[in-house]
Write an enzyme that holds these catalytic residues in place. Structure first.
Site, short mmCIF file in Angstrom:
data_model
loop_
_atom_site.label_atom_id
_atom_site.label_comp_id
_atom_site.label_asym_id
_atom_site.label_seq_id
_atom_site.Cartn_x
_atom_site.Cartn_y
_atom_site.Cartn_z
N SER A 144 2.01 28.31 35.97
CA SER A 144 2.69 28.07 36.74
C SER A 144 2.40 29.44 37.84
O SER A 144 2.24 30.52 37.25
CB SER A 144 4.22 27.83 36.22
OG SER A 144 5.22 27.82 37.28
N TYR A 158 11.27 30.65 31.18
CA TYR A 158 9.56 30.23 31.79
C TYR A 158 8.73 30.74 31.66
O TYR A 158 7.31 30.65 31.75
CB TYR A 158 9.98 29.52 32.83
CG TYR A 158 9.64 28.40 33.13
CD1 TYR A 158 8.56 27.29 32.10
CD2 TYR A 158 8.89 28.26 34.59
CE1 TYR A 158 7.31 26.38 32.79
CE2 TYR A 158 7.52 27.24 35.04
CZ TYR A 158 7.04 26.56 34.13
OH TYR A 158 6.60 25.48 34.94
#
Length: 249
Positions: A144, A158
């Site tokens: 990501s 995350y």
């Protein structure tokens, strides 16, 4: 002139492949000639439809219900796909949890499950897949952009889990390179999926951070994965590739 698709005769597995980026990767690898197995957690209907779609192209497909937090089940699923297709050449780690919230409000249980799915599962799948890869292979993990730039609050857990994949990818590349197995990491930017739709409530703000002023389509992420999985990416390993429309510049 060679008219064979670039992955003709090869076999691939996508961890988390029933929807979004994962489903786009399944379709692209099949279009490029690979037989494709993939895991899913709960979207059985979508998984069945994707299998049928792949089979209509003339490729074989296999959908397996697996919770990536279950390390033994995940490793066994890799073995099943390799056995069914008689080989395994490509692994794509895509399954992930998406915890968002103030770092001091997240629980230890959320931390443990996030690490199990986002970090441990790619390790488990990669080591299981590597045992079946002979004469080369490619392991592509979906990271990501938050591993490079965490713009908004609430993404601490995350971001941590996706940043850990940088080290894992480098380690895999170094340890497996002697066998011709490559390991790479793809960091998507804002991508139009059901979890992050291009017309969502915060999409204008998110879009404004990209240099291109738009979200990616899932097929654009899949195209990069396919490049890294195939022979055109045969000298790329141990690195991260940003596909973010300029979000991190």
């Amino acid at each position: 002139m060679n008219t064979q698709p670039p992955l003709n005769g090869r076999a691939a597995m996508v961890i988390g492949g029933s929807r979004g980026i994962g489903a786009a990767v399944v379709r692209r690898l099949a279009r490029d000639g690979a037989d494709v197995g993939f895991t899913y957690v709960s979207a059985a209907g979508a998984a069945d439809e994707l299998v049928a779609e792949v089979e209509r192209t003339g490729r074989r497909a296999l959908a397996l219900p697996v919770d990536s937090a279950d390390a033994a089940a995940l490793a066994a699923a890799v073995d099943v796909v390799a056995d069914r297709f008689g080989r395994l050449d490509v692994l794509v780690n895509n399954a992930a949890l998406y915890p968002v919230g103030p770092i001091d409000e997240l629980t230890v249980e959320e931390f443990d499950r996030t690490v199990a799915v986002n970090v441990r599962a790619p390790f488990v799948a990669a080591t299981a897949a590597a045992r079946h890869m002979t004469g080369g292979g490619s392991i592509v993990t979906i990271g990501s952009l938050v591993a490079e730039r965490t713009v908004f609050p609430g993404y601490g857990l995350y971001s941590m889990s996706k940043t850990a994949l940088v080290g894992l990818t480098k380690g895999l590349a170094r340890d497996l390179g002697g066998r011709g197995i490559r390991a790479t990491l793809v960091h998507p930017g804002p991508t139009d999926t059901d979890l992050n739709p291009a017309d969502g409530p915060y999409s204008d703000t998110i879009r404004s951070h990209t240099a291109l002023g738009r979200y990616a389509g899932t097929d654009e992420i899949a195209a990069t994965v396919a490049h890294l999985a195939g022979d055109d990416g045969r000298f790329i390993t141990g690195t991260s590739v940003l596909v973010d429309g300029g979000f991190t510049i």
